[in-house]
Write an enzyme that holds these catalytic residues in place. Sequence first.
Site, short mmCIF file in Angstrom:
data_model
loop_
_atom_site.label_atom_id
_atom_site.label_comp_id
_atom_site.label_asym_id
_atom_site.label_seq_id
_atom_site.Cartn_x
_atom_site.Cartn_y
_atom_site.Cartn_z
N SER A 1 -16.80 -3.14 3.81
CA SER A 1 -15.38 -3.08 3.72
C SER A 1 -14.63 -3.30 5.14
O SER A 1 -13.41 -3.24 5.22
CB SER A 1 -14.87 -1.58 3.11
OG SER A 1 -15.10 -0.64 3.98
N THR B 1 -10.39 -3.11 8.60
CA THR B 1 -10.72 -3.46 7.23
C THR B 1 -11.24 -5.05 7.03
O THR B 1 -10.50 -5.84 7.99
CB THR B 1 -9.50 -2.95 6.48
OG1 THR B 1 -10.18 -3.36 4.97
CG2 THR B 1 -8.37 -3.97 6.50
N ARG C 1 -3.88 -13.11 2.89
CA ARG C 1 -3.39 -11.94 2.42
C ARG C 1 -3.74 -11.00 3.48
O ARG C 1 -4.78 -10.66 3.78
CB ARG C 1 -4.05 -11.54 1.06
CG ARG C 1 -3.43 -10.30 0.72
CD ARG C 1 -4.69 -9.09 0.94
NE ARG C 1 -4.21 -7.82 0.40
CZ ARG C 1 -4.75 -6.47 0.78
NH1 ARG C 1 -5.67 -6.62 1.57
NH2 ARG C 1 -4.43 -5.62 0.01
N GLY D 1 -3.69 -1.62 -0.51
CA GLY D 1 -2.78 -1.93 0.46
C GLY D 1 -1.34 -2.30 0.05
O GLY D 1 -0.36 -1.49 0.63
N THR E 1 -6.45 4.22 2.94
CA THR E 1 -7.22 3.38 2.63
C THR E 1 -6.85 3.10 1.04
O THR E 1 -6.03 3.75 0.64
CB THR E 1 -8.65 3.77 2.73
OG1 THR E 1 -8.79 5.04 2.09
CG2 THR E 1 -9.15 4.17 4.18
N GLY F 1 -3.10 -6.61 3.86
CA GLY F 1 -2.80 -5.41 3.47
C GLY F 1 -1.83 -4.53 4.10
O GLY F 1 -1.22 -5.05 5.11
N ASP F 2 -2.15 -3.15 4.03
CA ASP F 2 -1.33 -2.23 4.72
C ASP F 2 -2.07 -1.95 6.34
O ASP F 2 -1.25 -1.34 6.96
CB ASP F 2 -1.46 -0.92 3.89
CG ASP F 2 -2.84 -0.43 3.87
OD1 ASP F 2 -3.92 -1.11 3.42
OD2 ASP F 2 -2.76 0.72 3.48
#
Length: 311
Positions: free
Chosen positions: A47, A187, A197, A223, A220, A199-200
């Site tokens: 991950s 991540t 893409r 996101g 985690t 995420g957060d």
Amino acid sequence: MTALLVASTNGRIGLPDAMAVLRGGGSAVDAVVAAIRPVEANPNDHSVGYGGLPNLVGEVELDASIMDGRTLATGAVGALRGYQDAILLARHVMEELPHVLIAGEGARRLAKEVGLTPVELLTDEARRIWRQRLDSVGGPDRAAYLDKVRDMVGRMSDDPELAADAHGTVNVIARDRSGNVACGVSTSGWAWKYPGRMGDSPIIGAGNYADTRAGAAACTGRGEMAQRCCTAHTVVTALRAGLPLDAALRAAAADLHALDDPYRGEVNIVAVDRDGNHLAVSTVPGKTYVFLRDEDDAVVEAERLHIPAES
Ligand code: GLY
């Protein structure tokens, strides 16, 4: 003040080295980087970093951010390909550029400029996992391609085992002996994600926020939910307003539960307040986090508080 490290459970391997940094008088930012780099180098963590699961077309793209709670300085990289040291690169952004977030080819260019070593991030094992779940990407037909992204994200929402590697992330919050707080997140993002893409994790306020005057929080999980709710910032804002840590985390979880999201997945938050109290929560049961205090000889694993939707 005493030093403290708090992390998602997969951050365990980096905490002893990071505590040595803090005990030696290093800063919270130094400790965050020291804690996260071994996780990025771990091929068995699918991950984060090297060995991370790839996007829909088989390319590993890394996201990371770091925030210095003394100054609210921050740096982030997104969709980084070909280099494993995403957290170190985020620190370079924070300390050298008049910017906060550098993505894609720009991130790769910066990695080369600062002398990071290029790495083939996709391991045989990660390729095998990626391929096993993916019969086809739908070819050049855009509708089929988007269907495939939705299908893969939907499957991860329904299958916690599949989701564990597919949307894992490492969070580390450090408090140094001067009482300053820093927070880092790294991540490989959602496996099978649409290329590019983010995420957060690289979005300050969503997956990461730190302010020494109040505390720090990091996320985690899915996101997109933390992005829509600015979850890490919500926690720190609640702490600034004087809420106890438990109430600040419950407020952030309530926002997440209120979302209308057909791809709803788990979100997990670790947090520290300005007094060094720590707590972690999850929207699903059975999750843990880890911490290491100045006075501890070994990393401690603790249960996350489960905050169900109806609470
Ligand atoms: N929380 C990591 C991600 O959604 O990419």
